[in-house]
Design an enzyme around this catalytic site. Structure first.
Site, PDB file in Angstrom:
ATOM      1  N   ASP A 397       0.811  -1.224   0.000  1.00  0.00           N
ATOM      2  CA  ASP A 397       0.000   0.000   0.000  1.00  0.00           C
ATOM      3  C   ASP A 397       0.840   1.267   0.000  1.00  0.00           C
ATOM      4  OD1 ASP A 397       0.780  -0.249   2.627  1.00  0.00           O
ATOM      5  OD2 ASP A 397      -1.230  -0.070   3.481  1.00  0.00           O
TER       6      ASP A 397
HETATM    7  C1  LAN Z   1       3.412  -0.729  10.256  1.00  0.00           C
HETATM    8  C2  LAN Z   1       3.605   0.625   9.746  1.00  0.00           C
HETATM    9  C3  LAN Z   1       3.012   0.896   8.399  1.00  0.00           C
HETATM   10  C4  LAN Z   1       1.790   0.041   8.137  1.00  0.00           C
HETATM   11  C5  LAN Z   1       0.894   0.542   6.975  1.00  0.00           C
HETATM   12  C6  LAN Z   1       1.662   0.803   5.696  1.00  0.00           C
HETATM   13  C7  LAN Z   1       0.248   1.852   7.390  1.00  0.00           C
HETATM   14  C8  LAN Z   1      -0.212  -0.459   6.756  1.00  0.00           C
HETATM   15  O1  LAN Z   1      -1.129   0.025   5.809  1.00  0.00           O
HETATM   16  C9  LAN Z   1       0.329  -1.828   6.455  1.00  0.00           C
HETATM   17  C10 LAN Z   1       1.127  -2.322   7.669  1.00  0.00           C
HETATM   18  C11 LAN Z   1       2.287  -1.396   8.068  1.00  0.00           C
HETATM   19  C12 LAN Z   1       3.410  -1.633   7.093  1.00  0.00           C
HETATM   20  C13 LAN Z   1       2.832  -1.718   9.451  1.00  0.00           C
HETATM   21  C14 LAN Z   1       2.841  -3.112   9.935  1.00  0.00           C
HETATM   22  C15 LAN Z   1       3.195  -3.343  11.411  1.00  0.00           C
HETATM   23  C16 LAN Z   1       4.285  -2.412  11.885  1.00  0.00           C
HETATM   24  C17 LAN Z   1       5.513  -2.641  11.054  1.00  0.00           C
HETATM   25  C18 LAN Z   1       3.746  -0.983  11.698  1.00  0.00           C
HETATM   26  C19 LAN Z   1       2.471  -0.694  12.445  1.00  0.00           C
HETATM   27  C20 LAN Z   1       4.827  -0.181  12.384  1.00  0.00           C
HETATM   28  C21 LAN Z   1       5.263  -1.048  13.606  1.00  0.00           C
HETATM   29  C22 LAN Z   1       4.675  -2.462  13.382  1.00  0.00           C
HETATM   30  C23 LAN Z   1       5.661  -3.566  13.835  1.00  0.00           C
HETATM   31  C24 LAN Z   1       5.030  -4.917  13.648  1.00  0.00           C
HETATM   32  C25 LAN Z   1       6.071  -3.359  15.287  1.00  0.00           C
HETATM   33  C26 LAN Z   1       6.860  -4.484  15.880  1.00  0.00           C
HETATM   34  C27 LAN Z   1       5.966  -5.426  16.589  1.00  0.00           C
HETATM   35  C28 LAN Z   1       5.696  -6.704  16.201  1.00  0.00           C
HETATM   36  C29 LAN Z   1       4.490  -7.377  16.723  1.00  0.00           C
HETATM   37  C30 LAN Z   1       6.576  -7.514  15.295  1.00  0.00           C
END
Ligand code: LAN
Length: 676
Positions: A397
């Site tokens: 995305d």
């Molecule tokens: C994010 C940040 C961006 C987010 C979007 C692009 C907004 C979304 O549309 C798709 C998923 C994604 C890429 C996403 C997935 C999970 C993340 C990476 C996070 C919320 C930022 C931090 C999180 C990550 C998993 C934190 C570490 C914790 C774990 C449970 C592994």
């Protein structure tokens, strides 16, 4: 109500008020842009990150600056709950996991055990079973700090990385965030790597285990989880797998372990190289830093990691905290660009949009990572990451929103990337479409859904596989649609078919009440915005039952103040949990949805707009409000720029739709004079 005057924006006073609000918001948004062309902003909120940052720095000897220490201390003070504990995120009730980590970090920052804030935290811990009752991630991290025995953990075997790739449980099939977090964990576990004990370690052991560290029943502690920390109870399958892994661990083969540790370290090295030592996320960043500290204490790797650790810190009004990613720069810039392009006349805002174009241009990933198949990486070429080019992991995305922003910049400013670069973005999007027609986050769905039964985290949902999401699918469908309009001759049938399949996924994901459940923003409001925008982009008319039932769902949830607001609990409980008053960001998502659904002239939209206008301060900003982002169902995260982007976008869309009079008339007319 004066019937003759309603339903249009001809009442110049109302139009002026809306236009003035838009103009002020544009000004404020443009002011926030940094010289590199992107929009910086805090991206914090999860309760485990800042403590883990402090403890990792402590172990690897990275001195925090006095400002950082003061800022983090302030953050802990400001986010401690009334019961003395700390939440999984800033608006969450207390967890043992985050409380014990914050406790340890606070002590490492120099706070005395007798400090009343720590006494309160100890009381919370004592009332909830202490460290042996923390979610598994907490226990694991404490082990590395020397504050919990490795025998009290369920095994995290590095040997799993040596399994045949064809097996459904091979790590390559996991969601990349899960995979890369358990990767360094498996190295640390396989080596039983723990920080050298210090007098503080001894003191902390006494404080955290009042009955004595040496008297803990570690075998029993493997499976205890406090109710506060337990979101995903351990399934029978997981329990059996754990028993099997314990049996394996009782008869270790030294040679096999070494081979596994070497293989794991090789993957760690590749991830470091591919992300310029930033790492995919905050947790694997910290674990990599620790791995290299233990593997090569004086080596160049730990130095590189230490050098760029501080990019994860940000200053927030609550204090200094660790962000959930190296930044959200590309994501925010793509949205800010689209909002500005809707809010201003073509050609206006030229310098800001030129800056944004520069950032988006520089951030597109131009090549795949080397040896990508060996390292289980999907293609990267043509994609956009969430943050920066140096980070470099493209996301479906983010690529779609990057592409949409490029097409808007072309239309609005005549700033265009070479067509082959846009075509590469489309290639990547097409390559990421799942068999079910939807799009997951970073990769295709690689593992079976039942892998979720092996989720060992206790406190996060949906972490095991990367599966199709409404948000990712909608963004990809919208981007493909926009691309198709701009380049109607390029791969006509392939793109049309991808859009159609995407719409099929969206239609299937809609719930019977008309809503969609979002996974990355809170929650049904966010999901429904994406659901409707995706279906509309795929060509569904506003009159279609799917669109209308979604609009009905939202209209029925408008608050008495005219706004919409949903709490983080919505995601956790998987039902609509309203906040006590409207939130500007969620109200904007709802307005964008209703407008996309053809209801620009409905009373609901008028009331929602009035809510936004009333809430906007004289300087054009909106007051801070409830958190709006989330991941893995339980952990909320703050998107600083949302409050500056979405109200503007919604007001501008409303203005455009009303001025164009392009929405079908609703049965009850709107009294626009009420906007006054
Ligand atoms: C994010 C940040 C961006 C987010 C979007 C692009 C907004 C979304 O549309 C798709 C998923 C994604 C890429 C996403 C997935 C999970 C993340 C990476 C996070 C919320 C930022 C931090 C999180 C990550 C998993 C934190 C570490 C914790 C774990 C449970 C592994």
């Amino acid at each position: 109500m004066q019937e003759a005057e309603v339903n249009t924006l001809d009442d110049s006073f109302d139009r002026q008020r809306l236009e003035a609000a838009i103009a002020k918001s544009v000004e404020r948004l443009v002011e926030r842009q940094a010289s590199h062309g992107a929009w910086p902003g805090d991206y914090g909120g999860p309760g485990f990150l800042t403590p883990m940052y402090v403890s990792t720095s402590h172990v690897v000897g990275l001195e925090l600056t006095p400002q950082q220490r003061v800022g983090i201390d302030r953050y802990f003070t400001n986010t401690q709950n009334d019961d003395g504990g700390f939440g999984l995120h800033v608006e969450s009730p207390s967890f043992v996991f985050t409380t014990v980590l914050a406790y340890v970090a606070w002590r490492q920052l120099g706070l005395a055990a007798e400090d009343p804030r720590l006494e309160r935290a100890r009381r919370f811990l004592a009332a909830h079973g202490g460290p042996t009752h923390a979610a598994s991630w907490g226990k694991f991290f404490l082990s590395v700090l020397g504050l919990y025995s490795f025998t009290g953990l369920e095994p995290v075997l590095p040997e799993l990385w040596l399994l045949p790739r064809s097996l459904p449980v091979h790590p390559s099939r996991l969601w990349c965030h899960c995979r890369v977090v358990y990767l360094p964990m498996s190295w640390l576990y396989g080596r039983r790597a723990a920080a050298t004990p210090s007098p503080l370690t001894a003191a902390l052991r006494r404080e955290l285990y009042p009955a004595g560290y040496d008297h803990v029943d570690w075998a029993a502690a493997r499976s205890t989880v406090a109710p506060t920390d337990c979101y995903v109870p351990r399934s029978k399958l997981l329990q059996t797998t754990n028993l099997a892994m314990r049996a394996f661990e009782r008869r270790p083969s030294v040679a096999l372990r070494q081979r596994a540790l070497d293989a794991v370290l090789d993957h760690i090295r590749a991830e470091d190289r591919n992300t310029s030592y930033i790492c995919l996320g905050p947790v694997n960043k910290l674990y990599h830093t620790l791995v290299w500290h233990f593997a090569q204490p004086e080596g160049s790797e730990v130095k590189r990691h230490r050098e760029c650790l501080p990019i994860y810190l940000s200053c927030h009004e609550l204090g200094t905290r660790m962000n959930g990613y190296d930044s959200s720069l590309l994501w925010d810039t793509a949205f800010a660009t689209q909002a500005l392009a809707v809010a201003t006349a073509p050609g206006a805002c030229a310098s800001a949009l030129k800056g944004a174009f520069g950032y988006i241009d520089r951030t597109q990933v131009r090549e795949d990572v080397s040896d990508r198949e060996h390292y289980f990486r999907h293609r990267s070429r043509g994609g956009w990451p969430f943050s920066s080019r140096e980070h470099g992991w493209p996301i479906s995305d983010c690529t779609a929103e990057g592409l949409k922003a490029c097409l808007e910049l072309d239309r609005h400013q005549g700033l265009a990337l070479p067509p082959e670069r846009l075509a590469e973005a489309v290639d990547l999007i097409l390559s990421l479409q799942n068999d079910d027609g939807g799009w997951a986050t970073y990769e295709l769905t690689r593992g079976p859904a039942w892998l979720e039964l092996l989720n060992p985290s206790d406190c996060f949902g949906d972490i095991m596989t990367d599966r199709s999401w409404v948000e990712c699918t909608s963004s990809c469908v919208q981007a493909l649609g926009a691309y198709q309009r701009r380049f109607p001759a390029d791969r006509v049938a392939v793109i049309a078919r991808a859009i159609e399949r995407g719409a099929g996924f969206l239609a299937h994901a809609q719930r019977s009440d008309g809503s969609w459940e979002g996974g990355w923003g809170i929650c049904f409001t966010y999901g429904t915005w994406f659901g409707v925008s995706g279906l509309r982009a795929a060509g569904l008319p506003t009159t279609s039952p799917a669109v209308q039932s979604a609009c009905d769902f939202l209209a029925a949830r408008q608050g008495v103040d005219g706004g919409w607001g949903e709490a983080a609990a919505s995601c956790r409980e998987r039902r609509y949990v309203p906040t006590s008053s409207g939130q500007a960001v969620m109200t904007s998502w709802a307005l964008l949805t209703l407008i996309a659904g053809g209801r620009a002239e409905s009373p609901a939209v008028a009331r929602g707009l009035r809510f936004l206008l009333d809430r906007q301060g004289p300087d054009g900003t909106f007051p801070a409000e409830h958190i709006a982002g989330v991941f893995n169902r339980t952990c909320a995260i703050h998107y600083d720029n949302y409050l500056h982007v979405f109200p503007l976008w919604a007001m501008a869309r409303a203005h455009g739709a009303l001025a164009a009079g392009d929405s079908p008339k609703q049965s009850s007319p709107v009294d626009w004079s009420s906007l006054r």
